[in-house]
Design an enzyme around this catalytic site. Structure first.
Site, PDB file in Angstrom:
ATOM      1  N   CYS A  90       0.833  -1.202   0.000  1.00 34.90           N
ATOM      2  CA  CYS A  90       0.000   0.000   0.000  1.00 34.90           C
ATOM      3  C   CYS A  90       0.873   1.261   0.000  1.00 34.90           C
ATOM      4  CB  CYS A  90      -0.973  -0.052   1.180  1.00 34.90           C
ATOM      5  SG  CYS A  90      -2.314   1.138   1.055  1.00 34.90           S
ATOM      6  N   HIS A 199      -3.393  -5.775   1.214  1.00 34.54           N
ATOM      7  CA  HIS A 199      -2.670  -5.941   2.489  1.00 34.54           C
ATOM      8  C   HIS A 199      -2.560  -7.395   2.937  1.00 34.54           C
ATOM      9  CE1 HIS A 199      -2.345  -1.682   3.843  1.00 34.54           C
ATOM     10  NE2 HIS A 199      -3.332  -1.538   2.968  1.00 34.54           N
ATOM     11  N   GLU A 201      -0.582  -8.569   5.080  1.00 37.60           N
ATOM     12  CA  GLU A 201      -0.274  -8.655   6.515  1.00 37.60           C
ATOM     13  C   GLU A 201      -1.526  -8.619   7.385  1.00 37.60           C
ATOM     14  OE1 GLU A 201      -0.506  -6.013   4.884  1.00 37.60           O
ATOM     15  OE2 GLU A 201      -0.591  -4.191   6.086  1.00 37.60           O
TER      16      GLU A 201
END
Lengths: 228, 94
Positions: A90, A199, A201
């Protein structure tokens, strides 16, 4: 490798939001997360680096434009060019583009809305440092949240990214932000530097994520470090 | 004190959704006949020293590497002085 675990640095810029989630993902994948600060002049002997999501320097000027000139970026750029794995998520992807480690740029979503949803992606390339644990063409679902995630580059650059197989992820089930050719993530020529808007994560355990599909980024790079 | 103005605009081929949103609001406000709106950024740099060619070259470099992202934007650099000095010309667009 400096120890038994792969040491993966996560840079915190003023305004980074997802640095602790990135460190947690590294830990859940079996690595040793190392906190890096934007003012650090060296990378503390890490084996790889994650540039996390957020709004570094308030997104002032352009997303990632000020972070790109942080002291920590100097050794990072040098080592990335030398082959060290770097993942930009991002805002981190925006920093990599502003640094010209990756071509193109991220612009305001074509519909002007901030997008926050679980996003399906197709893994287009599995021979990068960060995607070897996925299958070619595998579809994964991870969160996506951005206001300026429209990937743009001139036609020649887009053609060469396609020809060289450097489109690593493509949006599936609808293009969320107007990205050219549905591109969600790309790599550099060597495949050690990868950037994407979604994302991974945030998708590393079922309690907090829609899936655990994101874990493969971190297990991929750890395997790469073991065999390097 | 001299002022150097750097204008940064998205390149014509880059979609400008903000400009489009402004343009779409115009008829509601009673403004007709405006075919297109592009939104950009203007930087005003107040320079303490006289703006020499060398100083201007450095400001151009600043615009090229930092104020603009030449992947998607182009920029112009000009000197704005009280005496109405001549413009310094357009910066290169990559």
């Amino acid at each position: 490798m400096t120890g038994g675990l792969g040491r993966i640095g996560v840079v915190t810029f003023p305004g980074s939001l997802d640095d602790s989630d990135a460190r947690r993902a590294v830990r859940l994948a079996g690595g040793e997360p190392v906190e890096l600060w934007h003012r650090d002049a060296d990378l503390r002997q890490v084996d790889a680096v994650v540039l996390p999501g957020g709004f570094s320097y308030g997104d002032y000027l352009r997303c990632g434009a000020i972070a790109r000139f942080s002291p920590v970026m100097e050794p990072l750029l040098e080592q990335a060019r030398g082959g060290m794995p770097v993942l930009g998520i991002c805002n981190g992807f925006q920093v990599l583009c502003e640094s010209h480690l990756l071509p193109g740029a991220l612009t305001r979503n074509d519909h002007l809305h901030f997008v926050c949803r679980d996003q399906r992606l197709r893994v287009e390339r599995t021979d990068t440092a960060w995607t070897s644990d996925y299958g070619q063409g595998q579809e994964i679902t991870v969160p996506l949240k951005n206001g300026e995630g429209g990937y743009v580059a001139d036609e020649r650059t887009l053609d060469s990214l396609e020809a060289e197989g450097r489109v690593v992820f493509r949006y599936v089930g609808g293009n969320p932000n107007g990205s050219r050719r549905d591109i969600a993530g790309i790599s550099n020529e060597a495949g050690n530097v990868v950037g994407l808007m979604p994302h991974p994560e945030h998708a590393v355990e079922t309690l907090t994520g829609p899936t655990t599909d994101g874990l493969g980024f971190f297990t991929s790079v750890l395997k790469r470090l073991v065999t390097a | 004190m001299a002022r150097v103005v750097v204008d940064v605009m998205l390149k014509p081929e880059i979609l400008d959704p903000q400009g489009q949103a402004v343009q779409r609001a115009l008829p509601r406000l009673g403004f007709e006949g405006i075919a297109d709106v592009r939104q950009g950024k203007r930087f005003e740099l107040d320079v303490a020293e006289p703006v020499t060619d060398e100083a201007l070259a450095r400001i151009r470099e600043l615009a090229e590497t930092f104020l603009a992202n030449t992947v998607i934007e182009h920029y112009t650099v000009r000197v704005e002085e009280a005496e109405g000095a001549e413009g310094a010309g357009a910066g290169a667009a990559a």
